[in-house]
Each structure stands twice: as C-alpha cells, then as structure tokens.
Design an enzyme around this catalytic site. Structure first.
Site, PDB file in Angstrom:
ATOM      1  N   MET A  81      41.122  45.950  51.407  1.00 21.91           N
ATOM      2  CA  MET A  81      42.107  46.581  50.746  1.00 21.91           C
ATOM      3  C   MET A  81      43.090  46.076  50.866  1.00 21.91           C
ATOM      4  O   MET A  81      43.950  45.891  51.336  1.00 21.91           O
ATOM      5  CB  MET A  81      42.008  47.670  51.808  1.00 21.91           C
ATOM      6  CG  MET A  81      42.649  48.918  51.559  1.00 21.91           C
ATOM      7  SD  MET A  81      42.216  50.529  50.868  1.00 21.91           S
ATOM      8  CE  MET A  81      43.150  51.689  50.755  1.00 21.91           C
TER       9      MET A  81
ATOM     10  N   CYS B 280      40.543  53.195  43.260  1.00 22.82           N
ATOM     11  CA  CYS B 280      39.977  52.928  44.055  1.00 22.82           C
ATOM     12  C   CYS B 280      38.160  53.016  43.708  1.00 22.82           C
ATOM     13  O   CYS B 280      37.459  52.193  44.920  1.00 22.82           O
ATOM     14  CB  CYS B 280      39.631  54.257  44.821  1.00 22.82           C
ATOM     15  SG  CYS B 280      41.466  54.563  44.696  1.00 22.82           S
TER      16      CYS B 280
ATOM     17  N   HIS C 257      27.836  40.806  42.318  1.00 22.86           N
ATOM     18  CA  HIS C 257      29.068  41.055  41.535  1.00 22.86           C
ATOM     19  C   HIS C 257      29.419  40.078  39.832  1.00 22.86           C
ATOM     20  O   HIS C 257      28.779  40.621  38.670  1.00 22.86           O
ATOM     21  CB  HIS C 257      29.877  41.288  42.236  1.00 22.86           C
ATOM     22  CG  HIS C 257      31.118  41.433  41.736  1.00 22.86           C
ATOM     23  ND1 HIS C 257      32.024  42.646  41.692  1.00 22.86           N
ATOM     24  CD2 HIS C 257      32.520  41.369  41.402  1.00 22.86           C
ATOM     25  CE1 HIS C 257      33.225  42.897  41.197  1.00 22.86           C
ATOM     26  NE2 HIS C 257      33.494  42.211  41.371  1.00 22.86           N
TER      27      HIS C 257
HETATM   28 FE1  DHE Z   1      36.932  42.701  38.208  1.00 20.07          FE
HETATM   29  C1  DHE Z   1      35.103  40.473  36.214  1.00 20.07           C
HETATM   30  C2  DHE Z   1      34.053  44.249  38.720  1.00 20.07           C
HETATM   31  C3  DHE Z   1      38.733  44.026  40.405  1.00 20.07           C
HETATM   32  C4  DHE Z   1      39.510  41.214  36.803  1.00 20.07           C
HETATM   33  N1  DHE Z   1      34.903  42.119  37.613  1.00 20.07           N
HETATM   34  C5  DHE Z   1      34.406  40.482  36.730  1.00 20.07           C
HETATM   35  C6  DHE Z   1      33.702  41.262  36.178  1.00 20.07           C
HETATM   36  C7  DHE Z   1      32.814  42.323  37.936  1.00 20.07           C
HETATM   37  C8  DHE Z   1      33.952  43.219  38.119  1.00 20.07           C
HETATM   38  C9  DHE Z   1      31.505  43.094  37.536  1.00 20.07           C
HETATM   39  C10 DHE Z   1      31.982  40.683  36.381  1.00 20.07           C
HETATM   40  C11 DHE Z   1      31.778  41.326  34.648  1.00 20.07           C
HETATM   41  C12 DHE Z   1      30.734  40.164  33.347  1.00 20.07           C
HETATM   42  O1  DHE Z   1      30.923  39.501  34.020  1.00 20.07           O
HETATM   43  O2  DHE Z   1      30.295  40.404  32.851  1.00 20.07           O
HETATM   44  N2  DHE Z   1      36.788  44.045  39.315  1.00 20.07           N
HETATM   45  C13 DHE Z   1      35.493  44.790  39.219  1.00 20.07           C
HETATM   46  C14 DHE Z   1      35.731  45.613  40.235  1.00 20.07           C
HETATM   47  O3  DHE Z   1      34.755  46.495  41.408  1.00 20.07           O
HETATM   48  C15 DHE Z   1      36.810  45.542  40.485  1.00 20.07           C
HETATM   49  C16 DHE Z   1      36.270  45.315  42.075  1.00 20.07           C
HETATM   50  C17 DHE Z   1      37.598  46.947  41.211  1.00 20.07           C
HETATM   51  C18 DHE Z   1      38.126  47.367  40.285  1.00 20.07           C
HETATM   52  O4  DHE Z   1      38.711  48.615  40.302  1.00 20.07           O
HETATM   53  O5  DHE Z   1      37.467  47.246  38.819  1.00 20.07           O
HETATM   54  C19 DHE Z   1      37.681  44.589  39.941  1.00 20.07           C
HETATM   55  N3  DHE Z   1      39.186  42.781  38.207  1.00 20.07           N
HETATM   56  C20 DHE Z   1      39.490  43.156  39.625  1.00 20.07           C
HETATM   57  C21 DHE Z   1      40.698  43.397  38.853  1.00 20.07           C
HETATM   58  O6  DHE Z   1      41.564  43.820  39.905  1.00 20.07           O
HETATM   59  C22 DHE Z   1      41.301  42.090  38.857  1.00 20.07           C
HETATM   60  C23 DHE Z   1      42.235  41.440  39.235  1.00 20.07           C
HETATM   61  C24 DHE Z   1      42.438  42.129  37.750  1.00 20.07           C
HETATM   62  C25 DHE Z   1      41.689  43.747  36.108  1.00 20.07           C
HETATM   63  O7  DHE Z   1      42.974  43.025  35.573  1.00 20.07           O
HETATM   64  O8  DHE Z   1      41.460  44.316  37.018  1.00 20.07           O
HETATM   65  C26 DHE Z   1      39.973  42.036  37.705  1.00 20.07           C
HETATM   66  N4  DHE Z   1      37.410  40.903  37.132  1.00 20.07           N
HETATM   67  C27 DHE Z   1      38.678  40.439  36.493  1.00 20.07           C
HETATM   68  C28 DHE Z   1      38.557  38.936  35.365  1.00 20.07           C
HETATM   69  C29 DHE Z   1      37.608  39.318  35.760  1.00 20.07           C
HETATM   70  C30 DHE Z   1      36.918  40.153  35.820  1.00 20.07           C
HETATM   71  C31 DHE Z   1      39.497  38.566  35.309  1.00 20.07           C
HETATM   72  C32 DHE Z   1      36.480  38.558  34.183  1.00 20.07           C
HETATM   73  C33 DHE Z   1      36.472  37.224  35.184  1.00 20.07           C
HETATM   74  C34 DHE Z   1      35.936  35.259  34.108  1.00 20.07           C
HETATM   75  O9  DHE Z   1      36.727  34.349  34.151  1.00 20.07           O
HETATM   76  O10 DHE Z   1      34.924  36.036  33.864  1.00 20.07           O
END
Ligand code: DHE
Length: 530
Positions: free
Chosen positions: A77, A36, A316
């Site tokens: 959600m 969460c 983000h």
């Molecule tokens: Fe992410 C990138 C935050 C949920 C997979 N995600 C990012 C970045 C942030 C972020 C700040 C950028 C990083 C950077 O470039 O330095 N993500 C968050 C959250 O706060 C959120 C909404 C909720 C959480 O609990 O983390 C969240 N993210 C997810 C997922 O549920 C995903 C789909 C699956 C997982 O592995 O958790 C997910 N986020 C990703 C991926 C990237 C990403 C694969 C990088 C993308 C790229 O190609 O650069």
C-alpha cells in the site's frame, strides 16, 4: 438535509459510519476512483489490495485508517501522505469515506457507449499514405499519467512529436496489426484511436467503454488486419468488441459469473490484461476475480465462440512466450503464473513463483542452460523468476522455475530484454526505499551466475524525487528507455541507456513530460517483441 452549520450532509445508509458532508463524499468518491479502485475494486471487495468493506473499516476506525493511508504498508500500500499525493485533509476525508457502504457506479450499455462515441475524422477523410517523415516504427508512445495525456516521442531524434489529450492515466498503448493505428485506454474508460499517418498524428475517434478500464488490443490474425478492436473494463465488468477503424461499438460481453474453483458468484470480475493472438482469430481475455482466461474468437461475431479456461484467481498482467503460442499471466495474489496454450485452447500449467508476480509483458530469451525462458519480477519479494517455456525442445524445464535471480529490492513492476540484447533489466519502482526505487538491476544473460549491476538512473538524470520504471527497447534493440516518474508538480524525465555499455545516452527533460510511466515502442508493441 443540513448539518448544524447549514452545510449539506451526506445521508449514509449505515448509521455506524462517521458523518461527512455531501461535498466531502463527492470528493472522496473521485479520489477513491482515481487512486484506490485499481487495487481494491470499485465495490471494494479487494484484489491486489485488501477488501475495504465498511464493517472491517469501522472496526479499524478513522485514526488507524489515516495512519495506513499516510504511511502505507509493507504489503505494498503506497504512503499517500508521505509522498504528498494526498493532503492531510484528503486523507481524513478518505478515512471516513471507506467506512461508508460503497456507492454502486452506474451500468454502461450500448446506449451510453454510442452516445459517448465520437468519430472525429471518418475513414474516407483520412490520408491514403503516410503524410509525415517520421520513422513510425521507432516512435515511443509515453503515458503522461497525471496530466491525462500521451506523448509521442521520436525514438531516433529523441524529440517530442506531439502531445495528445487522452483519458486519465492512460494505462497502455497498443498498435494495430499494420502499425498505423495506436489505441490507448485511460483508467476512466476513455479510448483514443490515433492515426500515425497524419501530418501530425492525431486522434481520429474516441469512445468511453466503461468508467474504469485497463486493457485494449486489436485483431492481429491474417485477414483481420486493423479490423477489430477490443477493450476490457474493470467497471462495468465486461469487454467490448469494436470496429478497429472507427471504434464503433459492436458487441458487449459481461464477465459477471462464478469463480472457477469454488463456483461462487462474483458481481465484479474485472477484465485485466488482453492480448491478441497471431495464430488464430482470437483475443485472450483475462478475467481477474473468477480466474478464467477467455479465448474470444472474433471470426463470427453473431455466433461468438469463446473457450473458457480455468486458470487461477486474480489474473493481472502477462505476455507471450517467444513462440507466441503460450500466454503467461500473473495471478498475483496467488503467487502463480498461469500458462495458457492458445493453440490447443487449454491450461498448460500453473507455475508457483514468488510473492505477487508482476511481469508487465515479461521478458523472453534463450537461456544458455535451459533453452527458451520467460521471466517475471515480483511486487512482494526481491526475486526474478525464470520459467522454461519450451515443452517440445526442453521438456524437463518446461513450466518450471529454472532460475531465481536476485533483484536489488522488492516492489518490481517490470522486466525487459530484447532478442538483439544480452541484458535483462528490472526495476523496483514500488520499493519504499528511495535509493532502491530510483535504481534498476541489469544482468548479463550470458552469465546469469554473476550478480546484477545496480544503476541509480534518477541520480543520473539529476532528479531527486521519483521512481524509475518500465524499461522499453527501441526498435533496433540497442537502447533501453526508462521513465523517471517524478511528482505531479515536480520534475520527471525519460532516460535512454545504451544497452551495450549500460551508460546513459540521453536524458529527455521537458516541462510537458508530466509523470511519465508506461512507454510503448511502435514496432516492438506491434510485433510483441519482448
Ligand atoms: Fe498497471 C499493465 C492494472 C497500477 C503501469 N496494469 C496493466 C495491466 C493491467 C493493469 C490489468 C495489463 C494490461 C494489458 O496487458 O492488457 N495497474 C493495474 C491496476 O489495477 C493497478 C494495480 C492499480 C490501478 O489503480 O490502476 C495498476 N499500473 C499501475 C501503476 O500505478 C503504474 C505503475 C503506473 C501508471 O501509469 O498507472 C501502472 N500497468 C502499467 C503499465 C502497464 C500496465 C506501464 C503495461 C506494461 C507493459 O509493458 O505491457
């Protein structure tokens, strides 16, 4: 203190909060952190998700909160009950937990960081040349979300090279300038430094830079090859600069402060995406709640200079434009993409896009009509916004949405193309409809007036449950890889699609591939090719 049955009860500071046992509270605290906190914040002040403050939660009450958690909402959600990610019992515990005041997690300073730091293989004990025969530039680092691991997969043979223990739910992998070192950060703030030159690539250092983290990168400016690493944390709200070869922590910078617009103090402005400039010795650090982009100049760490740019709140994820001068970052709750000019160190524009933009790093191509453009998908609607990025050559299109493409559904997480490809791919991984979240859209960049082709890749991989997400190209740009992200105890896969024919080329299935999500091709990540 004990309840009637002798079970130890949690002593809440809020008499209106429903009772829970100490064991339930501890379990809920962990579930909250894992599932969460990313959207709602450790202190529950909200960001991508709504604020979950005790008085509002108490008004809703345990029963309606259980309904939200079980079935999810149209606002994004997830339905934790319907997806079986949480049991009925766990949902009941969580519904009571979020009516309690949020427990403040501990601070994490230099003393704690140093104590957590493990230099497993010192620099002088590492190989002097590449000791394996791998084509390192075409390795894929694949996050195995729920097993707390990272798979390294050979992009040529499609074989698993090794699986490494990492932090929980590694968020991203980034490469050092030379391409030798791979850095990962877990959601739990555990960072791994992996040396790809070893006979079998292995972790050579780890550190915990906080208790909740998402971002990591390394110095890319000439003369600083591989030298400095940076990690951003959600909790404590800070970023830390480290020695790139060892992860020794050097300097911690807090991001607590005032929102850019109303100048209200925020106790938890989390560090979202971080990227590394190729044209200056700078990191671009995006601070979510205060809406500021920091250009952190690492050339003199004793006299650290940062340029603080007023952008937009709830920053983000984002990526570079094709010239790598402009960084485009989604302010998702403000339906805006902020464009930062890293050459002049100022905001170039705030571009209004659709509902909750979520680009990953986005996609760059030269549009037949509008010149160089960058694109983002949206969590909250089914459009892909295409933004002009060339103020010098195509001034009239710069920082405007020049096209809006129709995706096969809302809930898109990632878009991708490659300089060698004429396809644009988008997922809809968070769509509530199974058919939609298992499918991807693909457009012909030479003819964007033609609707996208929609392909169900989960079906093609023979996987019933699961969402298809995160396109990533191989080095040559002739294959695009997708994750079929299945349930933790079920089957998942990676699907490799031939980019030209759009036909499935290989399905990589292996018991060890537990919940694959993000994938990072070494060469493309090293050089920011997307
Ligand atoms: Fe992410 C990138 C935050 C949920 C997979 N995600 C990012 C970045 C942030 C972020 C700040 C950028 C990083 C950077 O470039 O330095 N993500 C968050 C959250 O706060 C959120 C909404 C909720 C959480 O609990 O983390 C969240 N993210 C997810 C997922 O549920 C995903 C789909 C699956 C997982 O592995 O958790 C997910 N986020 C990703 C991926 C990237 C990403 C694969 C990088 C993308 C790229 O190609 O650069």
């Amino acid at each position: 203190p004990s309840g009637l049955s002798g079970v130890e009860m949690y002593q809440s500071t809020d008499p209106k909060a429903p009772p829970m046992t100490k064991a339930e509270f501890d379990q809920a605290r962990q579930i909250y952190f894992d599932r969460c906190a990313g959207c709602h914040g450790v202190l529950r002040k909200g960001a991508t998700g709504k604020p979950l403050l005790p008085d509002i939660m108490q008004k809703l009450g345990t029963d309606s909160l259980k309904v939200f958690m079980t079935y999810g909402t149209a606002g994004g959600m997830p339905g934790f009950g319907t997806s079986a990610e949480l049991s009925e019992k766990e949902i009941d515990i969580m519904a009571r937990y979020i009516q309690q005041p949020p427990p403040q997690p501990p601070e994490w300073g230099m003393k704690e960081m140093k104590a957590s730091w493990k230099l497993i293989v010192p620099v002088d004990k590492r190989p002097k040349k590449q000791m394996n025969k791998l084509n390192l530039e075409n390795i894929f680092a694949v996050t195995l979300r729920d097993s707390g691991e990272l798979a390294l997969i050979d992009g040529d043979s499609k074989k698993i090279v090794t699986i490494l223990k990492t932090g929980f739910a590694v968020h991203i992998s980034r490469l050092s300038k030379s391409g030798r070192y791979l850095y990962t950060t877990g959601r739990d703030g555990l960072i791994n430094l992996i040396d790809l030159w070893m006979e079998t690539p292995q972790t050579v250092a780890t550190i915990r830079t906080g208790s909740d983290a998402r971002s990591i990168d390394t110095s890319k400016y000439k003369g600083y090859d591989d030298k400095i690493a940076i990690a951003g944390s959600y909790w404590p709200p800070a970023y830390v600069l480290m020695d790139g070869f060892t992860l020794e922590p050097l300097k911690i910078m807090s991001t607590r402060g005032y929102t850019y617009d109303e100048q209200e103090f925020h106790p938890e402005p989390r560090v979202a995406s971080i990227v590394s400039s190729h044209i200056k010795p700078e990191f671009v650090v995006n601070v979510k709640e205060t809406g500021k982009v920091l250009l952190v100049n690492y050339s003199d760490m004793k006299n650290l200079k940062t340029t603080e740019i007023e952008a937009e709140r709830f920053l983000h994820d984002g990526g570079w434009d094709s010239s790598k001068r402009y960084f485009l970052v989604a302010a998702n709750m403000r339906n805006t993409v902020s464009v930062v000019d890293t050459k002049d160190g100022k905001l170039a524009a705030n571009v209004k896009v659709g509902n909750k933009p979520h680009p990953g790093r986005g996609a760059n191509w030269s549009d037949v009509k509008y010149g160089p453009v960058w694109a983002t998908g949206h969590l909250g609607d089914d459009t892909i916004a295409v933004i002009g990025t060339d103020p010098a050559g195509h001034k009239q299109n710069a920082w405007k949405v020049v096209r809006s493409l129709k995706n096969h559904g809302a809930g898109s997480l990632f878009v991708k193309t490659h300089p060698k490809s004429s396809n644009l791919w988008a997922d809809a991984a968070l769509n509530p409809d199974a058919e939609v979240r298992q499918s991807v859209s693909v457009w012909d960049l030479k003819n964007l007036d033609k609707p996208a082709q929609v392909i169900n890749l989960a079906k093609a991989a023979g996987i019933k449950e699961g969402r298809v997400t995160h396109p990533e190209y191989n080095k040559a740009g002739d294959e695009v890889w997708f994750s079929v992200w299945g349930p933790k105890n079920g089957e998942s896969a990676l699907v490799v699609v031939d980019d030209k024919t759009r036909k499935v080329k290989t399905v990589i299935k292996d018991k060890r591939l537990v919940t694959p999500t993000g994938k990072f091709n070494v060469y493309n990540t090293q050089h920011d090719v997307y």
